[in-house]
Design an enzyme around this catalytic site. Sequence first.
Site, mmCIF file in Angstrom:
data_model
loop_
_atom_site.group_PDB
_atom_site.id
_atom_site.type_symbol
_atom_site.label_atom_id
_atom_site.label_comp_id
_atom_site.label_asym_id
_atom_site.label_seq_id
_atom_site.Cartn_x
_atom_site.Cartn_y
_atom_site.Cartn_z
ATOM 1 N N ASN A 257 32.966 76.758 66.182
ATOM 2 C CA ASN A 257 31.957 76.854 67.032
ATOM 3 C C ASN A 257 30.950 78.101 66.680
ATOM 4 O O ASN A 257 31.403 79.326 66.899
ATOM 5 C CB ASN A 257 32.781 77.157 68.326
ATOM 6 C CG ASN A 257 31.799 77.537 69.603
ATOM 7 O OD1 ASN A 257 30.383 77.508 69.346
ATOM 8 N ND2 ASN A 257 32.313 77.820 70.515
ATOM 9 N N TRP A 258 29.898 77.808 66.237
ATOM 10 C CA TRP A 258 28.904 78.675 65.721
ATOM 11 C C TRP A 258 28.527 79.662 66.986
ATOM 12 O O TRP A 258 27.941 80.589 66.674
ATOM 13 C CB TRP A 258 27.808 78.118 64.961
ATOM 14 C CG TRP A 258 28.259 77.299 63.771
ATOM 15 C CD1 TRP A 258 29.694 77.261 63.148
ATOM 16 C CD2 TRP A 258 27.364 76.956 62.601
ATOM 17 N NE1 TRP A 258 29.626 76.778 61.929
ATOM 18 C CE2 TRP A 258 28.107 76.633 61.562
ATOM 19 C CE3 TRP A 258 25.865 77.014 62.548
ATOM 20 C CZ2 TRP A 258 27.490 75.965 60.245
ATOM 21 C CZ3 TRP A 258 25.627 76.363 61.478
ATOM 22 C CH2 TRP A 258 26.272 75.787 60.394
ATOM 23 N N LYS A 259 28.714 78.974 68.091
ATOM 24 C CA LYS A 259 27.807 79.713 69.310
ATOM 25 C C LYS A 259 26.374 80.072 69.182
ATOM 26 O O LYS A 259 25.799 79.163 68.389
ATOM 27 C CB LYS A 259 28.679 81.118 69.651
ATOM 28 C CG LYS A 259 30.338 80.804 69.572
ATOM 29 C CD LYS A 259 30.999 82.001 70.360
ATOM 30 C CE LYS A 259 32.319 81.519 70.214
ATOM 31 N NZ LYS A 259 33.356 82.534 70.821
ATOM 32 N N HIS B 116 33.470 75.421 77.528
ATOM 33 C CA HIS B 116 33.778 76.662 76.826
ATOM 34 C C HIS B 116 34.089 77.663 77.841
ATOM 35 O O HIS B 116 33.208 77.936 78.581
ATOM 36 C CB HIS B 116 32.921 76.896 75.731
ATOM 37 C CG HIS B 116 33.434 78.073 74.741
ATOM 38 N ND1 HIS B 116 33.492 79.452 75.062
ATOM 39 C CD2 HIS B 116 34.165 78.127 73.616
ATOM 40 C CE1 HIS B 116 33.878 80.161 74.210
ATOM 41 N NE2 HIS B 116 34.185 79.425 73.133
ATOM 42 N N GLU C 289 32.919 80.648 77.538
ATOM 43 C CA GLU C 289 31.524 81.524 77.892
ATOM 44 C C GLU C 289 30.552 80.621 78.635
ATOM 45 O O GLU C 289 29.837 81.142 79.671
ATOM 46 C CB GLU C 289 30.907 81.678 76.591
ATOM 47 C CG GLU C 289 31.897 82.789 75.641
ATOM 48 C CD GLU C 289 31.739 82.536 74.230
ATOM 49 O OE1 GLU C 289 30.944 81.804 73.654
ATOM 50 O OE2 GLU C 289 32.536 83.172 73.319
ATOM 51 N N GLU D 226 42.110 77.827 74.715
ATOM 52 C CA GLU D 226 41.472 79.331 74.228
ATOM 53 C C GLU D 226 41.746 80.134 75.390
ATOM 54 O O GLU D 226 41.114 80.552 76.296
ATOM 55 C CB GLU D 226 40.047 79.079 73.961
ATOM 56 C CG GLU D 226 39.590 78.094 72.946
ATOM 57 C CD GLU D 226 38.155 78.503 72.457
ATOM 58 O OE1 GLU D 226 38.143 78.534 71.328
ATOM 59 O OE2 GLU D 226 37.174 78.563 73.228
ATOM 60 N N GLY E 276 37.054 86.592 70.363
ATOM 61 C CA GLY E 276 36.163 87.542 70.092
ATOM 62 C C GLY E 276 36.581 88.902 70.010
ATOM 63 O O GLY E 276 35.888 89.864 69.891
ATOM 64 N N SER F 31 40.243 84.176 68.156
ATOM 65 C CA SER F 31 40.547 85.080 66.906
ATOM 66 C C SER F 31 41.284 84.577 65.790
ATOM 67 O O SER F 31 42.111 85.145 65.252
ATOM 68 C CB SER F 31 41.039 86.432 67.202
ATOM 69 O OG SER F 31 40.285 87.006 68.151
ATOM 70 N N GLY G 243 35.575 80.713 66.159
ATOM 71 C CA GLY G 243 34.336 81.200 66.465
ATOM 72 C C GLY G 243 33.901 82.109 65.164
ATOM 73 O O GLY G 243 33.217 81.506 64.273
ATOM 74 N N GLY G 244 34.426 83.466 65.358
ATOM 75 C CA GLY G 244 33.641 84.429 64.401
ATOM 76 C C GLY G 244 33.983 84.017 63.033
ATOM 77 O O GLY G 244 33.032 84.063 62.100
HETATM 78 P P1 13P Z 1 36.480 83.728 68.003
HETATM 79 O O1 13P Z 1 37.141 83.050 67.014
HETATM 80 O O2 13P Z 1 35.353 84.472 67.707
HETATM 81 O O3 13P Z 1 37.616 84.523 68.658
HETATM 82 O O4 13P Z 1 35.991 82.785 69.180
HETATM 83 C C1 13P Z 1 36.990 81.519 69.422
HETATM 84 C C2 13P Z 1 35.921 80.742 70.365
HETATM 85 O O5 13P Z 1 35.660 80.944 71.453
HETATM 86 C C3 13P Z 1 35.969 79.411 69.738
HETATM 87 O O6 13P Z 1 35.478 78.518 70.517
#
Ligand code: 13P
Length: 249
Positions: free
Chosen positions: A10-12, A95, A97, A167, A173, A213, A234-235
């Site tokens: 997930n590149w956000k 998600h 967010e 999640e 994050g 994470s 994510g990251g």
């Molecule tokens: P991180 O891997 O950056 O913690 O993000 C997880 C995430 O929200 C994937 O959708």
Amino acid sequence: MARKPIIAGNWKMNMTPAEAKELIAALIPLVQDAAADVVICPPYLAIPTAAELVKGTNIALGAQNIHWAEKGAFTGEISAKMLKEVGVSYAIIGHSERRQYFGETDETVNMRAKAAIAAGITPIICVGESLEERETGKTEAIVSAQTEKALAGIEAKDVKILVIAYEPIWAIGTGKTATKEQANETIACIRNTVKKLYGEETAEAVRIQYGGSMNPKNAAELMAMPEIDGGLIGGASLKAEDFSKVAKY
Ligand code: 13P
């Protein structure tokens, strides 16, 4: 029957189309021998570029959201039909967010998931508890309720092939990963909710990822847990090397 693992990035809100091109070009050779299903979810604007690049590779394309209507007066939104046409086969829905910053509710998550399914796009439905909810012992009640509401009115045959991502909000994050036991236990609870609603066969078929994470260092131990069928990253999905290591945990 064994569930095929699925690792999705997930590149956000990261990567311009030009940056996406570079990242995908680096990623293609690194993940070509991955045993898991590999999915990348770039921002909408980079999707057409990404679609061209991943053609003929083992990388599938996902979106980060989807609107529930086919078209119409919904300024700023993107429909499943539009995404399907440019080669999208997965969509992250609900998600945390989106729930936290954009007013996403269990009801809109359900509507978006249904629209994805109707268009032949596989939803990756996100559920997860806050830190306060975990600390007050509400985790199982929260994720069960989110799962039940997200799946309301969706048929077993469709539930079998969709993806759920667990999640925990406190792990996103933050560099703070759920322990493999915590992740496994909560995913088992989500699977049990699916079992109560749809029966054993559907519960055994649905793939449930862990997200929060997840990185090259902890991917192998998380993926070794029996209930964990993949990761939503994510990251670590923003660096070809790191994401490929997770994909090949
Ligand atoms: P991180 O891997 O950056 O913690 O993000 C997880 C995430 O929200 C994937 O959708």
